[in-house]
Enzyme design. Structure first.
Site: not given
Ligand code: GLU
Length: 377
Positions: A213, A74, A140-141, A61, A332
């Site tokens: 995340k 996008y 970010t994923d 992103t 457990e």
């Molecule tokens: N799914 C995309 C990725 O991880 C967009 C999420 C992001 O970058 O924030 O690249």
């Protein structure tokens, strides 16, 4: 307009020349990028004292441009690394920055191959003394996984900082430029040395073992539930709130093959039978990570299937689907009797890649694997 056209247009606007092969696939990009890194900023007269920061762009992103509120999303990765850097006012005062394109993918498509390209390029840049620090722009994923992978295979004390953004470039209050500025600030700071790989998001600095995340869309999406942020950054300062680690970091070898062994994550739930696990066994998994309930538990049937896996020589690691807390041995579940490993505070996705790296390094003794889960920081 397709991505390539957008990319080519962006480069034309920026007055850059790019070879056709650079737009035709990851390896060509990486190879070309290594040769064609573009020096972006050199605005200071005291060049000797100015840190040299290499920005390696992978997509995400932070390099996306479409309507931020669009329900249909996008394309991440429309903007090249050098253009990202150029778009951040004042960044040229922090460092001499060069940028290279390693890949241009949403991080859901991050692969072993790209991880290895990153690791090789960073080693080369440090070995040849081309850079004092590296910043990786990333979706970010899965940024937490790339950070943890690199942390485990890079030995240098020089800072490597991963950064992303939750909103694409065209968004109102886009967070990418500020995050990138602060990532360069952290990578250029002597305070960041000897701390391994770091992740900078939303004014915070996180360690790769702990960051995860925690929100699908919020700007404050990242946290380290078991440890907290290890530092903070703003445009004027970099502050760590933990001392530099006292012990030397255990670093694993970068395997020769850029395809890591198959390790599956199996997600536990109520009414669980053992079929997913049996399928993983018959599919040739070398390891299975249980994203267990609570402190890493699962139904009797699932545990019986994990016993079958362990008897087949498959490494079984109990982790948890819960966001925070530890999975401790023999709580457990009788790990000693069953021959299981516990992930402690490592979440399933990091436990998976860590197990892959250990197997690829020939570490298959259960005691040694358990020790490695304890020792890495
Ligand atoms: N799914 C995309 C990725 O991880 C967009 C999420 C992001 O970058 O924030 O690249």
């Amino acid at each position: 307009m397709n991505i390539k056209t957008v990319v080519q247009d962006a480069m034309l606007i920026a007055g850059l020349v790019v070879s056709a092969s650079a737009l035709n696939g990851t390896s060509a990009w990486a190879a070309d990028a290594a040769q064609n890194g573009t020096m972006i900023a050199a605005k200071t007269t005291s060049a000797a004292a100015t840190p040299r920061i290499l920005v390696l762009a992978t997509g995400g992103t932070i390099s996306g441009t479409a309507d931020p509120r669009s329900a249909i999303g996008y394309n991440s990765g429309n903007v090249l690394g050098q253009d990202l850097v150029r778009g951040v006012p004042g960044i040229e005062k922090l460092a001499n920055i060069s940028a290279e394109q390693i890949s241009n993918v949403g991080s859901q498509d991050m692969s072993d191959k790209i991880w290895f390209q990153l690791a090789h390029r960073i080693r080369e840049a440090f070995d040849r003394n081309e850079a004092d620090g590296v910043v990786i722009t990333h979706g970010t994923d899965t940024v937490e996984e790339t950070a943890f992978f690199l942390h485990n295979v890079l030995r240098s004390d020089k800072p490597v900082v991963l950064v992303g953004s939750m909103r694409p470039g065209g968004a109102t209050s886009a967070d990418g430029p500020g995050n990138l500025y602060e990532a360069v600030e952290v990578a250029a700071s002597p305070k960041s040395q000897g701390r391994g790989v770091l992740v900078v998001m939303n004014d915070q600095i996180h360690g790769p073992r702990w960051i995860t995340k925690t929100n699908t869309t919020a700007v404050q999406a990242f946290a380290s539930p078991n440890a907290g942020a290890i530092g903070y950054v703003d445009p004027a300062s970099v502050r760590f709130v933990t001392p530099p680690p006292q012990s030397a970091r255990n670093v694993l070898g970068l395997p020769t093959s850029d395809q890591l062994p198959r390790v599956e994550i199996v997600y536990a739930h109520s009414n669980m039978d053992g079929r997913q696990i049996d399928h993983a066994i018959s599919d040739g998994a070398k390891g299975i990570v249980l994203a267990g309930e609570g402190d890493g538990d699962a139904s009797k049937e699932a545990l019986a299937a994990l016993d079958r896996a362990a008897k087949n020589g498959i490494i079984v690691v109990r982790s948890t689907r819960v966001m925070s807390g530890f999975v401790n041995r023999n709580v457990e579940v009788d790990d000693d009797r069953r021959g299981f490993v516990v992930s402690l505070d490592m979440n399933p996705q990091k436990a998976r890649l860590f197990t892959q790296l250990l197997i690829a390094n020939g570490v298959t003794d259960l005691g040694k694997i358990q020790q490695a889960f304890s020792d890495t920081w």
